[in-house]
Design a protein around this motif. Sequence first.
Motif, short mmCIF file in Angstrom:
data_model
loop_
_atom_site.label_atom_id
_atom_site.label_comp_id
_atom_site.label_asym_id
_atom_site.label_seq_id
_atom_site.Cartn_x
_atom_site.Cartn_y
_atom_site.Cartn_z
N ASN A 12 -1.31 -57.36 -108.55
CA ASN A 12 -0.61 -58.11 -107.52
C ASN A 12 0.81 -58.35 -108.04
O ASN A 12 1.01 -58.51 -109.25
N VAL A 13 1.79 -58.37 -107.16
CA VAL A 13 3.18 -58.54 -107.57
C VAL A 13 3.36 -59.84 -108.36
O VAL A 13 4.16 -59.90 -109.29
N GLY A 62 -1.41 -49.34 -106.48
CA GLY A 62 -0.77 -49.10 -105.18
C GLY A 62 0.72 -48.84 -105.33
O GLY A 62 1.34 -49.19 -106.33
N LYS A 63 1.27 -48.26 -104.31
CA LYS A 63 2.69 -47.89 -104.34
C LYS A 63 3.61 -49.10 -104.35
O LYS A 63 4.67 -49.08 -104.96
N LYS A 64 3.20 -50.18 -103.67
CA LYS A 64 4.05 -51.38 -103.62
C LYS A 64 4.24 -51.97 -105.02
O LYS A 64 5.37 -52.28 -105.42
N PHE A 65 3.15 -52.13 -105.76
CA PHE A 65 3.24 -52.69 -107.11
C PHE A 65 4.04 -51.77 -108.02
O PHE A 65 4.91 -52.23 -108.77
N SER A 67 6.29 -49.58 -107.27
CA SER A 67 7.70 -49.62 -106.87
C SER A 67 8.38 -50.88 -107.40
O SER A 67 9.49 -50.84 -107.93
N LYS A 68 7.71 -52.02 -107.26
CA LYS A 68 8.24 -53.29 -107.74
C LYS A 68 8.40 -53.26 -109.27
O LYS A 68 9.38 -53.75 -109.81
N ASP A 71 11.46 -51.17 -110.09
CA ASP A 71 12.68 -51.94 -109.83
C ASP A 71 12.91 -53.00 -110.91
O ASP A 71 14.05 -53.21 -111.35
#
Length: 160
Positions: A12-13, A62-65, A67-68, A71
């Motif tokens: 999770n972020v 997942g791609k969201k994590f 990617s974060k 960054d």
Amino acid sequence: MGTTILIPTDFNVSSLEPLKALIQFQNEDSINVLLVHGIYLSNSITDLLFFDQSDLKIELAGKKFLSKLYDLEKELGSKVGSIQIAFFSGLTQSSFEQFAETNKVDRIIIPYELTFDWSHKKSMDILPFLHKSKVRKQLIAWDNNQYSNKTNQVIVTAIA
């Protein structure tokens, strides 16, 4: 080479917050970060033969994590030498100690009041292993109060 720090993650972020908080107190020139997630491995010989960590990273993180994380690594720049994702699949404390030694872990960050989500069928709670480890531990907490003047301000740090 730098200090290697282990930080537990559930992908999770919010599990990246301890890393952000840690950087505020960093004395070392550059640190290497090992984001660790516990997994249960299959007993199937076929599954073990074709086990691929990169596929598991995409499935669990997942791609969201990812990617974060990418960054964040760019944002932190030279403060962080590398950020890697690793999976721990042992079932005993001695297997965790071996994992930490193999990965040259100098310090374990234990997030204070961060609730992890181990609900994925392959996920395993590694916090008991971290608390019992012989490796130096650091407790980190931060202020996530939306009404605070400073967001994500580190409020506790203790070394055990």
